[in-house]
Write a protein that holds these residues in place. Sequence first.
Motif, PDB file in Angstrom:
ATOM      1  N   GLY A 179       0.790  -1.227   0.000  1.00  0.00           N
ATOM      2  CA  GLY A 179       0.000   0.000   0.000  1.00  0.00           C
ATOM      3  C   GLY A 179       0.817   1.270   0.000  1.00  0.00           C
ATOM      4  N   ALA A 180       2.144   1.176  -0.068  1.00  0.00           N
ATOM      5  CA  ALA A 180       2.990   2.373  -0.025  1.00  0.00           C
ATOM      6  C   ALA A 180       4.251   2.129  -0.837  1.00  0.00           C
ATOM      7  N   ASP A 181       4.384   2.845  -1.957  1.00  0.00           N
ATOM      8  CA  ASP A 181       5.539   2.675  -2.833  1.00  0.00           C
ATOM      9  C   ASP A 181       6.687   3.621  -2.511  1.00  0.00           C
ATOM     10  N   HIS A 182       6.493   4.562  -1.585  1.00  0.00           N
ATOM     11  CA  HIS A 182       7.569   5.460  -1.182  1.00  0.00           C
ATOM     12  C   HIS A 182       7.255   6.004   0.211  1.00  0.00           C
ATOM     13  N   PRO A 183       8.216   6.648   0.882  1.00  0.00           N
ATOM     14  CA  PRO A 183       8.024   7.077   2.265  1.00  0.00           C
ATOM     15  C   PRO A 183       6.817   7.975   2.501  1.00  0.00           C
ATOM     16  N   ASP A 184       6.511   8.863   1.580  1.00  0.00           N
ATOM     17  CA  ASP A 184       5.358   9.751   1.780  1.00  0.00           C
ATOM     18  C   ASP A 184       4.059   8.955   1.844  1.00  0.00           C
ATOM     19  N   GLN A 185       3.910   7.981   0.960  1.00  0.00           N
ATOM     20  CA  GLN A 185       2.712   7.141   0.994  1.00  0.00           C
ATOM     21  C   GLN A 185       2.663   6.312   2.270  1.00  0.00           C
ATOM     22  N   PHE A 186       3.816   5.851   2.721  1.00  0.00           N
ATOM     23  CA  PHE A 186       3.877   5.073   3.951  1.00  0.00           C
ATOM     24  C   PHE A 186       3.425   5.913   5.144  1.00  0.00           C
ATOM     25  N   TRP A 187       3.873   7.156   5.180  1.00  0.00           N
ATOM     26  CA  TRP A 187       3.485   8.041   6.274  1.00  0.00           C
ATOM     27  C   TRP A 187       1.972   8.296   6.254  1.00  0.00           C
ATOM     28  N   GLN A 188       1.423   8.502   5.068  1.00  0.00           N
ATOM     29  CA  GLN A 188      -0.020   8.701   4.960  1.00  0.00           C
ATOM     30  C   GLN A 188      -0.779   7.472   5.433  1.00  0.00           C
ATOM     31  N   LEU A 189      -0.255   6.307   5.122  1.00  0.00           N
ATOM     32  CA  LEU A 189      -0.883   5.058   5.545  1.00  0.00           C
ATOM     33  C   LEU A 189      -0.940   4.977   7.066  1.00  0.00           C
ATOM     34  N   LEU A 190       0.156   5.355   7.713  1.00  0.00           N
ATOM     35  CA  LEU A 190       0.201   5.326   9.175  1.00  0.00           C
ATOM     36  C   LEU A 190      -0.709   6.388   9.783  1.00  0.00           C
ATOM     37  N   GLN A 191      -0.701   7.594   9.206  1.00  0.00           N
ATOM     38  CA  GLN A 191      -1.530   8.671   9.731  1.00  0.00           C
ATOM     39  C   GLN A 191      -3.009   8.316   9.693  1.00  0.00           C
ATOM     40  N   LYS A 192      -3.427   7.705   8.601  1.00  0.00           N
ATOM     41  CA  LYS A 192      -4.847   7.376   8.433  1.00  0.00           C
ATOM     42  C   LYS A 192      -5.233   6.065   9.108  1.00  0.00           C
ATOM     43  N   GLY A 193      -4.239   5.313   9.531  1.00  0.00           N
ATOM     44  CA  GLY A 193      -4.520   4.034  10.165  1.00  0.00           C
ATOM     45  C   GLY A 193      -5.157   3.040   9.223  1.00  0.00           C
ATOM     46  N   GLU A 194      -4.788   3.101   7.953  1.00  0.00           N
ATOM     47  CA  GLU A 194      -5.388   2.215   6.960  1.00  0.00           C
ATOM     48  C   GLU A 194      -4.811   0.804   7.046  1.00  0.00           C
ATOM     49  N   ASP A 195      -5.590  -0.140   6.616  1.00  0.00           N
ATOM     50  CA  ASP A 195      -5.217  -1.552   6.665  1.00  0.00           C
ATOM     51  C   ASP A 195      -4.674  -1.978   5.305  1.00  0.00           C
ATOM     52  N   ALA A 196      -3.411  -2.417   5.272  1.00  0.00           N
ATOM     53  CA  ALA A 196      -2.783  -2.821   4.012  1.00  0.00           C
ATOM     54  C   ALA A 196      -2.745  -4.332   3.835  1.00  0.00           C
ATOM     55  N   ILE A 197      -3.431  -5.067   4.697  1.00  0.00           N
ATOM     56  CA  ILE A 197      -3.424  -6.524   4.629  1.00  0.00           C
ATOM     57  C   ILE A 197      -4.519  -7.014   3.681  1.00  0.00           C
ATOM     58  N   THR A 198      -4.176  -8.008   2.871  1.00  0.00           N
ATOM     59  CA  THR A 198      -5.127  -8.574   1.906  1.00  0.00           C
ATOM     60  C   THR A 198      -5.046 -10.100   1.949  1.00  0.00           C
ATOM     61  N   GLU A 199      -5.947 -10.734   1.246  1.00  0.00           N
ATOM     62  CA  GLU A 199      -5.829 -12.179   1.079  1.00  0.00           C
ATOM     63  C   GLU A 199      -4.646 -12.484   0.155  1.00  0.00           C
ATOM     64  N   VAL A 200      -4.111 -13.673   0.278  1.00  0.00           N
ATOM     65  CA  VAL A 200      -2.966 -14.075  -0.546  1.00  0.00           C
ATOM     66  C   VAL A 200      -3.350 -13.977  -2.024  1.00  0.00           C
ATOM     67  N   PRO A 201      -2.588 -13.220  -2.828  1.00  0.00           N
ATOM     68  CA  PRO A 201      -2.907 -13.102  -4.253  1.00  0.00           C
ATOM     69  C   PRO A 201      -2.787 -14.459  -4.962  1.00  0.00           C
ATOM     70  N   SER A 202      -3.610 -14.657  -5.968  1.00  0.00           N
ATOM     71  CA  SER A 202      -3.569 -15.915  -6.719  1.00  0.00           C
ATOM     72  C   SER A 202      -2.250 -16.086  -7.457  1.00  0.00           C
ATOM     73  N   TRP A 262      18.219   2.733  -5.348  1.00  0.00           N
ATOM     74  CA  TRP A 262      18.326   3.821  -6.335  1.00  0.00           C
ATOM     75  C   TRP A 262      17.378   4.959  -5.971  1.00  0.00           C
ATOM     76  N   GLU A 263      16.170   4.609  -5.550  1.00  0.00           N
ATOM     77  CA  GLU A 263      15.191   5.631  -5.152  1.00  0.00           C
ATOM     78  C   GLU A 263      15.654   6.399  -3.917  1.00  0.00           C
ATOM     79  N   ALA A 264      16.294   5.699  -2.979  1.00  0.00           N
ATOM     80  CA  ALA A 264      16.799   6.370  -1.783  1.00  0.00           C
ATOM     81  C   ALA A 264      17.907   7.351  -2.132  1.00  0.00           C
ATOM     82  N   LEU A 265      18.780   6.978  -3.055  1.00  0.00           N
ATOM     83  CA  LEU A 265      19.837   7.881  -3.494  1.00  0.00           C
ATOM     84  C   LEU A 265      19.254   9.112  -4.175  1.00  0.00           C
ATOM     85  N   GLU A 266      18.226   8.905  -4.986  1.00  0.00           N
ATOM     86  CA  GLU A 266      17.556  10.038  -5.637  1.00  0.00           C
ATOM     87  C   GLU A 266      16.927  10.954  -4.596  1.00  0.00           C
ATOM     88  N   GLN A 267      16.282  10.357  -3.589  1.00  0.00           N
ATOM     89  CA  GLN A 267      15.626  11.152  -2.551  1.00  0.00           C
ATOM     90  C   GLN A 267      16.632  11.985  -1.773  1.00  0.00           C
TER      91      GLN A 267
END
Length: 520
Positions: A179-202, A262-267
């Motif tokens: 549910g979070a492809d970079h740190p900003d999305q991860f922070w938003q996920l934590l702030q909103k208390g959203e659930d990123a757990i799903t059933e095992v993908p096929s 690579w993304e961390a170096l860019e950041q």
Amino acid sequence: MRRAIAEQHELVVHAVVLLKTGSIPKTSSGKIQRHACRTGFLEGSLNVIKDWVQNSPKKPDDRGRSLTLETLQSWLIDRLSQTLQINAQEIHIHQPFAYYGLTSRDTVSLMVELEDWLGCRLSPTLAYDHPSIEALSQYLTGSSRDIPAIASGMTSDVSVCSSTPEAIAIIGMGCRFPGADHPDQFWQLLQKGEDAITEVPSTRWDATAFYAPDPDAASKMNTRWGGFLEAVDQFDPDFFNLSPKEAARTDPQQRLLMEVTWEALEQAGLAPSQLAGSQTGVFVGISTSDYAQMQFSDLAKIDAYAGVGNAHSIAANRLSYFLDLRGPSLAVDTACSASLVAVHLASQSLQTGDCDLAIAAGVNLILSPHLTIALSKAHLMSSDGRCKPFDASADGYVRSEGCGVVLLKRLSEALQDGNTILAVLRGSAINEDGHSNGLTAPNGTAQQAVIRRALAKAGIAPAQLSYVEAHGTGTALGDPIEVRALAGALVLGEAPRTHCASAPSKQTWATLNQRQELLV
């Protein structure tokens, strides 16, 4: 026989019944009818050849009126002797309780009975902090305070460290979490208390085919949930100078690690080309080998790329090779703490001058059901797919995928070079539980010790802390031990505290195994 059963299956034996051959109740397909066996045992209708049933244990009659080391040890020996139905002379005070086949539930029950006998309140996890008759009795008779006797004489004064090591700056980071492809999305996920757990993908495996509510069911797991990344099979080999054939043989964990680094170096605003030839170290937490198991299962398809493509050491070495880095390069496997240990080792390497910049990371992908099945057999998986740390309903944890990368630099040089400083690491410490009440059982005393050591290295008093990111195993045993260890470490020698919050982030994205708490 009962001793062998207790040691092999890690349980306390209450009865052993030998039945006449062919008389045990079975289904038409030959499976044991457990309910019918239980009913027959309770009603006495089984065709018994020989049996042994544990007698009811005697109650202590002296209520611990004169508590001495010898009195307490004698009571514990007598209690175990009655519980296990073995001669008291076979019980050795230095052996862990688990050695005699006591389960966590039995050990907690022992503490309840001891509490009643002593007439004072005891922590139900006390036997895990002091996992033998010798250790427990020494603790209870050596101190009247609710802190480990081993800590007597210790101080929380940060002057125990003769010198405080140089602080380390985090100057960049990247992540790929459910549910979070970079740190900003991860922070938003934590702030909103959203659930990123799903059933095992096929695309991973058939969750229905491997699921059974009974964790002991053969070849099954008692969960169909987890935290999963998307498109882990996609990768640009040309960008990272890999041939398509080599990329196909390379563990997706290695590929994901390269992308997020690579993304961390860019950041951080660092041009990868400028790091070529530099004393930059790479420290990677990694332990699972799902992709290797999948490839090596077919011997005819193994080629030269399969070896390096799946070796954990190469996960770090490949980064050093691709970026032409000349500092230390190593993989770390300490299970759930691997990424934090990688950060600790990277910080030490910076402080000793072995490197001038460090890449510390952790990566985990769940590509096979095998390990989840094994963890289900150990009754460690949450059946409803939710981690419930510090909750009465906690019944295990949930596995999850992800990758986290942080870039570390000595604080003085980061300030001098004008780097963006995201956070400062003042101190860290690592240790092991040692001879606890079982290989996987936590040790609260050891946890307290490592917390105090980290504070001392950082030059920080416990009263200065305002928040602790907890591990939060989500288990009935691990959670109370962690809370008690935190309380013991943070109040030892301190004036009454005002407030220090603590919480785990597992409710949002479960346990990323080797990545635990890296970016929290």
